[in-house]
Design an enzyme around this catalytic site. Structure first.
Site, mmCIF file in Angstrom:
data_model
loop_
_atom_site.group_PDB
_atom_site.id
_atom_site.type_symbol
_atom_site.label_atom_id
_atom_site.label_comp_id
_atom_site.label_asym_id
_atom_site.label_seq_id
_atom_site.Cartn_x
_atom_site.Cartn_y
_atom_site.Cartn_z
ATOM 1 N N ARG A 73 0.877 -1.177 0.000
ATOM 2 C CA ARG A 73 0.000 0.000 0.000
ATOM 3 C C ARG A 73 0.912 1.224 0.000
ATOM 4 O O ARG A 73 1.958 1.218 0.648
ATOM 5 C CB ARG A 73 -0.825 0.058 1.281
ATOM 6 C CG ARG A 73 -1.837 -1.049 1.404
ATOM 7 C CD ARG A 73 -3.219 -0.502 1.080
ATOM 8 N NE ARG A 73 -4.256 -1.380 1.549
ATOM 9 C CZ ARG A 73 -4.990 -2.148 0.746
ATOM 10 N NH1 ARG A 73 -4.783 -2.130 -0.540
ATOM 11 N NH2 ARG A 73 -5.950 -2.906 1.234
ATOM 12 N N LYS A 113 10.176 3.522 8.457
ATOM 13 C CA LYS A 113 10.723 4.117 9.685
ATOM 14 C C LYS A 113 11.998 4.869 9.338
ATOM 15 O O LYS A 113 12.713 4.501 8.409
ATOM 16 C CB LYS A 113 11.062 3.026 10.710
ATOM 17 C CG LYS A 113 11.081 3.540 12.127
ATOM 18 C CD LYS A 113 9.662 3.690 12.634
ATOM 19 C CE LYS A 113 9.587 4.192 14.045
ATOM 20 N NZ LYS A 113 8.215 4.064 14.563
ATOM 21 N N SER A 370 -2.661 9.870 12.534
ATOM 22 C CA SER A 370 -1.850 10.399 11.427
ATOM 23 C C SER A 370 -2.574 10.231 10.096
ATOM 24 O O SER A 370 -2.479 11.073 9.205
ATOM 25 C CB SER A 370 -0.508 9.660 11.347
ATOM 26 O OG SER A 370 0.412 10.222 12.235
HETATM 27 P P1 NAD Z 1 9.907 10.289 23.755
HETATM 28 O O1 NAD Z 1 11.262 10.644 23.302
HETATM 29 O O2 NAD Z 1 8.854 11.330 23.752
HETATM 30 O O3 NAD Z 1 9.948 9.683 25.244
HETATM 31 C C1 NAD Z 1 10.713 8.588 25.625
HETATM 32 C C2 NAD Z 1 11.034 8.739 27.106
HETATM 33 O O4 NAD Z 1 11.685 7.557 27.558
HETATM 34 C C3 NAD Z 1 11.969 9.906 27.391
HETATM 35 O O5 NAD Z 1 11.408 10.725 28.398
HETATM 36 C C4 NAD Z 1 13.257 9.224 27.839
HETATM 37 O O6 NAD Z 1 13.979 10.001 28.792
HETATM 38 C C5 NAD Z 1 12.717 7.944 28.456
HETATM 39 N N1 NAD Z 1 13.710 6.877 28.581
HETATM 40 C C6 NAD Z 1 14.732 6.564 27.748
HETATM 41 N N2 NAD Z 1 15.421 5.504 28.205
HETATM 42 C C7 NAD Z 1 14.820 5.145 29.367
HETATM 43 C C8 NAD Z 1 15.063 4.128 30.325
HETATM 44 N N3 NAD Z 1 16.060 3.252 30.182
HETATM 45 N N4 NAD Z 1 14.248 4.055 31.412
HETATM 46 C C9 NAD Z 1 13.229 4.919 31.586
HETATM 47 N N5 NAD Z 1 12.946 5.905 30.698
HETATM 48 C C10 NAD Z 1 13.728 6.021 29.616
HETATM 49 O O7 NAD Z 1 9.476 9.026 22.856
HETATM 50 P P2 NAD Z 1 8.016 8.501 22.551
HETATM 51 O O8 NAD Z 1 7.565 9.136 21.300
HETATM 52 O O9 NAD Z 1 7.201 8.593 23.787
HETATM 53 O O10 NAD Z 1 8.331 6.974 22.195
HETATM 54 C C11 NAD Z 1 8.438 5.975 23.191
HETATM 55 C C12 NAD Z 1 8.220 4.606 22.556
HETATM 56 O O11 NAD Z 1 6.933 4.573 21.925
HETATM 57 C C13 NAD Z 1 9.209 4.220 21.457
HETATM 58 O O12 NAD Z 1 9.415 2.824 21.487
HETATM 59 C C14 NAD Z 1 8.477 4.587 20.180
HETATM 60 O O13 NAD Z 1 8.939 3.859 19.051
HETATM 61 C C15 NAD Z 1 7.066 4.191 20.562
HETATM 62 N N6 NAD Z 1 6.025 4.828 19.750
HETATM 63 C C16 NAD Z 1 5.916 6.183 19.679
HETATM 64 C C17 NAD Z 1 4.888 6.746 18.915
HETATM 65 C C18 NAD Z 1 4.653 8.239 18.856
HETATM 66 O O14 NAD Z 1 3.615 8.662 18.299
HETATM 67 N N7 NAD Z 1 5.514 9.085 19.418
HETATM 68 C C19 NAD Z 1 4.018 5.922 18.193
HETATM 69 C C20 NAD Z 1 4.157 4.534 18.293
HETATM 70 C C21 NAD Z 1 5.166 4.006 19.076
#
Ligand code: NAD
Length: 478
Positions: A73, A113, A370
């Site tokens: 897609r 990605k 999105s």
């Molecule tokens: P973000 O950068 O906003 O937040 C991540 C947080 O995790 C940060 O505050 C960081 O300090 C903290 N962190 C890092 N290592 C850590 C550890 N060892 N222990 C505790 N905290 C820790 O990122 P996000 O957008 O919230 O993404 C988080 C996860 O969600 C990722 O796996 C990402 O792929 C997934 N995700 C995000 C989205 C999105 O829309 N942003 C969508 C789907 C999946």
């Protein structure tokens, strides 16, 4: 085993886990092996290195990637991650999860990605802007971005600010593109973003957990009462996804957030932490330490193992492995992050009767919203204008019919309340809620009706069958 052309040397725990999860689910499908290989394999990658002027005037060479996993897609879709541990294999594995995620929630995109090897949390705003604009220019150069080609979004280490810079760069370099803002989602509202996108993934996590905890037989098996209310929750990562998930679990679901884990350590309070207050405290001071309403410990890893009903890893992959899985005391693990539980850790958790709500379903709220943003940008009109006007006209006609039948006038405040059309945010939130509930029902039904080992296998199998079906419908280009 389904060979995806990436075999050979170890590709990292996360990549291997996604590959093994896929193979396990593929074993339950009747899809042709050649087609399974195509569903699994990553279609294209762009690996780049480019120079960017650092804040001190020196030149930094930045390494970055974009992986387009599946062209069944178009466009492909997936976030851009900024992290010092980004690798090509991690980017490919995340792109594969995007393909499956879109298939599960019925979003008609292939998966993609992006990854940039930099720790965004330690970069100046100016440097981040120069990097992301140059990265966008590189993607344009190789045709790896565009409203009908590949549409990035936020991920770990990026947010609406970065998406705004991408949209602006694209618009300026692609002057003839009729809908340039449809090249990226998760943009600020002033740049044709959509209300509700920032919190969409975390809110979707809440809806997904709610749908799961409302299954009486699953909760009975775990020795828990149905529903979110009163559940004791620990969240790892207080970023975009973790904060919003915790916020909605507490404010809408009535859960008790007993623990919050960040890089510097963890906060714990048996009678509950005020999530918004903790979030403000950390944003202002840069640390969880010295927060008044909880006990701080510098050992974040140990906090993952504390007793709770629901553990929500919302930071990065490979947080629960065979090493710590035997000590996890949560009854439910809700995978808000991508790949937080590796394949070997998962086997131990399953053996111990711990229920896992898999990432490829649970964090799909972001890509769902999105999709609405992209549709709105492509149409060049907001849903407010498109739907509210129509809804208002229909409701006005209804009120008028009522008035003529009863020969009485509906009082003005009541009339305005009845006629008022849905706001864009309400539409987005309702659609997100429906999508998460419906998708959960589908994977839950697949799990039980096909006698699969767990929800993750069901989610993978549903995705595999849908992507394979889509290839079947459109044929394979000669
Ligand atoms: P973000 O950068 O906003 O937040 C991540 C947080 O995790 C940060 O505050 C960081 O300090 C903290 N962190 C890092 N290592 C850590 C550890 N060892 N222990 C505790 N905290 C820790 O990122 P996000 O957008 O919230 O993404 C988080 C996860 O969600 C990722 O796996 C990402 O792929 C997934 N995700 C995000 C989205 C999105 O829309 N942003 C969508 C789907 C999946």
């Amino acid at each position: 085993m389904i060979d995806d052309g990436e075999q050979g040397a170890s590709r990292g725990i996360f990549f291997d886990s996604v590959s093994r999860y896929f193979n396990r689910a593929a074993g339950y499908s009747k899809v042709d092996t050649g087609l399974l290989r195509q569903v699994k394999t990553c279609n294209a990658v762009y690996r780049m290195r480019f120079p960017v002027r650092a804040d001190d005037g020196s030149i930094a060479v930045v390494e970055a990637f974009r992986a387009e996993h599946s062209y069944h897609r178009l466009p492909t879709k997936g976030g851009i991650r900024f992290s010092e541990i980004v690798s090509l294999d991690e980017t490919i594995a995340l792109a594969a999860l995007m393909t499956y995620k879109c298939a599960i929630v019925g979003v008609p995109f292939g998966g993609a990605k992006g990854g940039v090897i930099l720790d965004s949390h330690s970069l100046s705003e100016g440097f981040r802007e120069r990097v992301i604009r140059r990265y966008t220019a590189e993607l344009i150069r190789k045709n790896f971005i565009g409203p009908d080609i590949d549409v990035p979004a936020p991920d770990y280490g990026t947010g609406e600010q970065e998406m705004g810079w991408i949209a602006d760069t694209y618009k300026n370099l692609k002057m003839n593109e009729p809908h340039p803002y449809a090249c990226v989602t998760g943009k600020p509202l002033g740049m044709q973003g959509i209300p509700g996108r920032t919190e969409a993934t975390g809110l979707g996590v809440y809806y997904g957990i709610r749908a799961c905890t409302e299954q009486p037989e699953e909760m009975k098996r775990l020795g828990l009462n149905p529903g979110v209310a009163g559940k004791r929750v620990i969240v790892q990562g207080l970023g975009n996804v973790g904060y919003h998930a915790a916020h909605y679990l507490q404010s809408q679901g009535g859960a008790t957030i007993v623990g919050i884990i960040e890089r510097e350590g963890a906060l714990y309070a048996a009678d509950g932490l005020d999530v918004d207050a903790v979030y403000r405290h950390r944003r202002e001071g840069g640390t969880l330490e010295h927060f008044d309403g909880g006990e701080f410990s510098a050992d974040g890893a140990a906090a993952l193992e504390r007793d709770c009903d629901i553990l929500i890893p919302a930071a990065l992959e490979d947080q629960i492995t065979a090493e710590n899985a035997p000590r996890i005391r949560a009854r439910i693990i809700a995978e808000a992050a991508n790949g937080p539980v590796d394949f070997d850790g998962e086997a131990i958790l399953r053996e111990r009767g711990i229920l896992m709500i898999p990432d490829l379903f649970l964090n799909a709220g972001g890509v769902t919203v999105s999709y609405f943003e992209w549709l709105k940008n492509r149409a060049g009109v907001s849903f407010d204008r498109l739907l509210s006007r129509n809804e208002e006209l229909t409701k006005t006609r209804l009120v008028e019919t009522l008035e003529s039948l009863t020969e009485r006038r509906v009082p003005e405040p009541v009339r305005s309340q009845l006629v008022h059309g849905s706001r864009e945010k309400d539409l987005v939130t309702t659609a997100l809620e429906q999508t998460m509930m419906h998708s959960f029902e589908q994977i839950h039904r697949m799990w039980t009706s096909r006698d699969l080992p767990d929800l993750r296998t069901a989610a993978f199998l549903l995705a595999i069958e849908r992507v394979a079906e889509s290839y079947g419908q459109h044929g394979i280009f000669p």
